[in-house]
Scaffold this motif. Structure first.
Motif, PDB file in Angstrom:
ATOM      1  N   MET A   1       0.947  -1.417  -0.419  1.00 35.83           N
ATOM      2  CA  MET A   1       0.030   0.112  -0.597  1.00 35.83           C
ATOM      3  C   MET A   1       0.622   1.537  -0.001  1.00 35.83           C
ATOM      4  SD  MET A   1      -2.700   1.227   3.040  1.00 35.83           S
ATOM      5  CE  MET A   1      -1.678   1.548   4.200  1.00 35.83           C
ATOM      6  N   GLU A   2       0.262   2.023  -0.571  1.00 38.51           N
ATOM      7  CA  GLU A   2       0.931   3.267  -1.116  1.00 38.51           C
ATOM      8  C   GLU A   2       0.822   4.772   0.419  1.00 38.51           C
ATOM      9  OE1 GLU A   2       2.250   7.266  -4.341  1.00 38.51           O
ATOM     10  OE2 GLU A   2       0.805   4.996  -4.802  1.00 38.51           O
ATOM     11  N   LEU A   3       1.692   4.694   1.313  1.00 37.57           N
ATOM     12  CA  LEU A   3       1.762   6.145   1.521  1.00 37.57           C
ATOM     13  C   LEU A   3       1.410   7.529   1.581  1.00 37.57           C
ATOM     14  CD1 LEU A   3       4.802   4.931   4.176  1.00 37.57           C
ATOM     15  CD2 LEU A   3       2.111   3.748   4.738  1.00 37.57           C
ATOM     16  N   PRO A   4       0.052   8.165   2.329  1.00 37.40           N
ATOM     17  CA  PRO A   4       0.333   9.103   1.605  1.00 37.40           C
ATOM     18  C   PRO A   4       1.021  10.219   1.833  1.00 37.40           C
ATOM     19  CG  PRO A   4      -1.830   8.566   3.473  1.00 37.40           C
ATOM     20  CD  PRO A   4       0.422   7.538   3.250  1.00 37.40           C
ATOM     21  N   LYS A   5       1.125  10.648   0.742  1.00 35.56           N
ATOM     22  CA  LYS A   5       2.336  12.151   0.461  1.00 35.56           C
ATOM     23  C   LYS A   5       2.231  12.685   1.708  1.00 35.56           C
ATOM     24  CE  LYS A   5       3.550  16.099  -2.306  1.00 35.56           C
ATOM     25  NZ  LYS A   5       3.898  16.682  -1.277  1.00 35.56           N
ATOM     26  N   LEU A   6       4.418  13.108   2.319  1.00 36.33           N
ATOM     27  CA  LEU A   6       3.988  14.138   3.341  1.00 36.33           C
ATOM     28  C   LEU A   6       3.540  15.207   3.297  1.00 36.33           C
ATOM     29  CD1 LEU A   6       5.000  13.712   6.534  1.00 36.33           C
ATOM     30  CD2 LEU A   6       7.262  13.779   5.867  1.00 36.33           C
ATOM     31  N   LYS A   7       3.405  15.913   3.807  1.00 32.42           N
ATOM     32  CA  LYS A   7       2.695  17.416   3.668  1.00 32.42           C
ATOM     33  C   LYS A   7       4.551  18.358   4.653  1.00 32.42           C
ATOM     34  CE  LYS A   7      -1.050  16.241   1.692  1.00 32.42           C
ATOM     35  NZ  LYS A   7      -2.728  16.624   1.733  1.00 32.42           N
ATOM     36  N   ASN A   8       3.852  19.390   4.425  1.00 29.78           N
ATOM     37  CA  ASN A   8       5.119  20.754   5.028  1.00 29.78           C
ATOM     38  C   ASN A   8       3.566  21.240   5.725  1.00 29.78           C
ATOM     39  OD1 ASN A   8       7.177  19.565   4.993  1.00 29.78           O
ATOM     40  ND2 ASN A   8       8.349  21.515   4.026  1.00 29.78           N
TER      41      ASN A   8
ATOM     42  N   PHE B   1      -5.482  17.213  13.049  1.00 27.96           N
ATOM     43  CA  PHE B   1      -5.282  16.704  11.752  1.00 27.96           C
ATOM     44  C   PHE B   1      -5.492  15.039  11.837  1.00 27.96           C
ATOM     45  CE2 PHE B   1      -2.711  20.997  12.154  1.00 27.96           C
ATOM     46  CZ  PHE B   1      -3.423  21.203  10.374  1.00 27.96           C
ATOM     47  N   THR B   2      -5.356  14.789  10.506  1.00 29.13           N
ATOM     48  CA  THR B   2      -5.911  13.449  10.530  1.00 29.13           C
ATOM     49  C   THR B   2      -4.169  12.390  10.001  1.00 29.13           C
ATOM     50  OG1 THR B   2      -5.601  13.936   7.515  1.00 29.13           O
ATOM     51  CG2 THR B   2      -7.849  12.861   9.006  1.00 29.13           C
ATOM     52  N   VAL B   3      -3.935  12.008   9.849  1.00 32.54           N
ATOM     53  CA  VAL B   3      -2.144  11.229   9.681  1.00 32.54           C
ATOM     54  C   VAL B   3      -1.847  11.597   8.813  1.00 32.54           C
ATOM     55  CG1 VAL B   3      -0.566   9.060   9.964  1.00 32.54           C
ATOM     56  CG2 VAL B   3      -2.670   9.085  12.195  1.00 32.54           C
ATOM     57  N   ALA B   4      -2.623  11.170   7.720  1.00 34.19           N
ATOM     58  CA  ALA B   4      -2.340  11.728   6.418  1.00 34.19           C
ATOM     59  C   ALA B   4      -2.785  12.996   5.861  1.00 34.19           C
ATOM     60  CB  ALA B   4      -3.484  10.743   5.513  1.00 34.19           C
ATOM     61  N   ALA B   5      -3.510  13.756   6.862  1.00 34.97           N
ATOM     62  CA  ALA B   5      -2.357  15.146   6.185  1.00 34.97           C
ATOM     63  C   ALA B   5      -3.682  15.619   5.625  1.00 34.97           C
ATOM     64  CB  ALA B   5      -1.534  15.956   6.164  1.00 34.97           C
ATOM     65  N   ASP B   6      -5.060  14.734   5.225  1.00 36.38           N
ATOM     66  CA  ASP B   6      -6.323  15.228   4.063  1.00 36.38           C
ATOM     67  C   ASP B   6      -7.265  15.908   4.827  1.00 36.38           C
ATOM     68  OD1 ASP B   6      -7.092  12.849   5.216  1.00 36.38           O
ATOM     69  OD2 ASP B   6      -6.861  11.592   3.482  1.00 36.38           O
ATOM     70  N   MET B   7      -7.354  16.167   5.753  1.00 38.23           N
ATOM     71  CA  MET B   7      -8.163  16.479   6.570  1.00 38.23           C
ATOM     72  C   MET B   7      -7.653  17.290   7.791  1.00 38.23           C
ATOM     73  SD  MET B   7     -11.612  14.072   6.092  1.00 38.23           S
ATOM     74  CE  MET B   7     -10.549  12.443   6.772  1.00 38.23           C
ATOM     75  N   VAL B   8      -8.716  18.268   8.071  1.00 43.38           N
ATOM     76  CA  VAL B   8      -8.274  19.058   9.485  1.00 43.38           C
ATOM     77  C   VAL B   8      -9.744  19.668  10.246  1.00 43.38           C
ATOM     78  CG1 VAL B   8      -7.366  21.343   8.227  1.00 43.38           C
ATOM     79  CG2 VAL B   8      -7.230  20.540  10.921  1.00 43.38           C
TER      80      VAL B   8
END
Length: 269
Positions: free
Chosen positions: A1-8, A235-242
């Protein structure tokens, strides 16, 4: 499984800004009238620390407080301005609570800030303040830097208005690295402008730093409340929602994009 892209992801000040200017002036002397007019003219905001028990002729009367300080903050400076490090701790509590009572009865809102009178404080006093409804307290002294304090109960300013004000203001105005949050905090007493004959210097300072798109102009309590709300973002761990559980909006930067997270909202990133 591909991990979500890490964001700043960075916290921003309102409007996506990365700098804030705030002022803090003590004792409520008559010269506050001229100082508030100057701040209002330039859009600068600040905090005025008053003693509810010292209603002398050289101080702004309570009948003027609400209108004069509109748009700014009124905070505590203790009721009678004692050197509180020498006082019994229960009497320190009473000095603060009676000051709050007097100020709140006029201002019509909870008074939650404090400037230590005569710069006097102890760790025991600082630890007691949250139980008295105080959210921050200013000590004396200058840092000549622009960092956000780690402890708002021992909040030290950038400079007194007679200590390298224009030099520090010039450096603050020139700051541009958006990966940092910067704060310039100026403190003093308005009567000193008359004593030192340096009203023109404060006007030069305001002209230098006011009206900047990258700077938020705020009171002390606005900064404390905003940063507290910013720390509560979820924040979600995937940083796709806050999710923002606070009432006011909080601004963030995600990989260079600045976003407003409205109060009570969940936003996809």
């Amino acid at each position: 499984m591909e991990l979500p892209k890490l964001k700043n992801i960075y916290i921003c000040f309102p409007g996506g800004r990365h700098k804030v200017l705030t002022m803090s002036f003590d004792d409520g002397r008559l010269e506050d009238r001229r100082l508030v007019e100057l701040f209002n003219r330039y859009g600068v905001r600040g905090t005025f620390n008053l003693n509810a028990g010292l209603l002398w002729e050289d101080r702004v009367p309570p009948s003027e407080w609400r209108e004069l300080y509109r748009g700014h903050e009124v905070a505590c400076h203790t009721c009678l301005h004692p050197t509180i490090a020498r006082s019994p701790i229960d009497q320190v509590a009473r000095q603060i609570l009676e000051d709050r009572l007097g100020l709140e009865s006029v201002m019509g809102y909870p008074v939650r800030g404090l400037a230590y009178p005569n710069g006097s404080w102890t760790p025991e006093i600082a630890a007691m303040l949250p139980s008295l409804g105080i959210r921050y307290a200013r000590v004396v002294g200058d840092t000549h830097d622009f960092a956000i304090p780690n402890d708002f109960m021992t909040w030290k300013s950038t400079c007194h208005h007679t200590h390298q004000l224009l030099e520090d203001g010039k450096r603050f105005a020139a700051l541009f690295k958006t990966q940092y949050l910067y704060m310039m905090y100026v403190w003093g007493h308005s009567f000193e402008f008359t004593c030192e004959d340096d009203w023109a210097q404060m006007e030069r300072f305001c002209d230098m730093v006011a009206g900047k798109d990258d700077t938020w102009y705020a009171t002390n309590i606005q900064i404390v409340d905003y940063l507290e709300d910013a720390r509560r973002l979820q924040f979600t761990v995937a940083a796709d929602m806050v999710h923002n559980p606070a009432a006011q909006s909080v601004w963030i930067e995600v990989d260079g994009d600045r976003l407003e997270i409205p109060g009570g909202a969940t936003v996809r990133l």
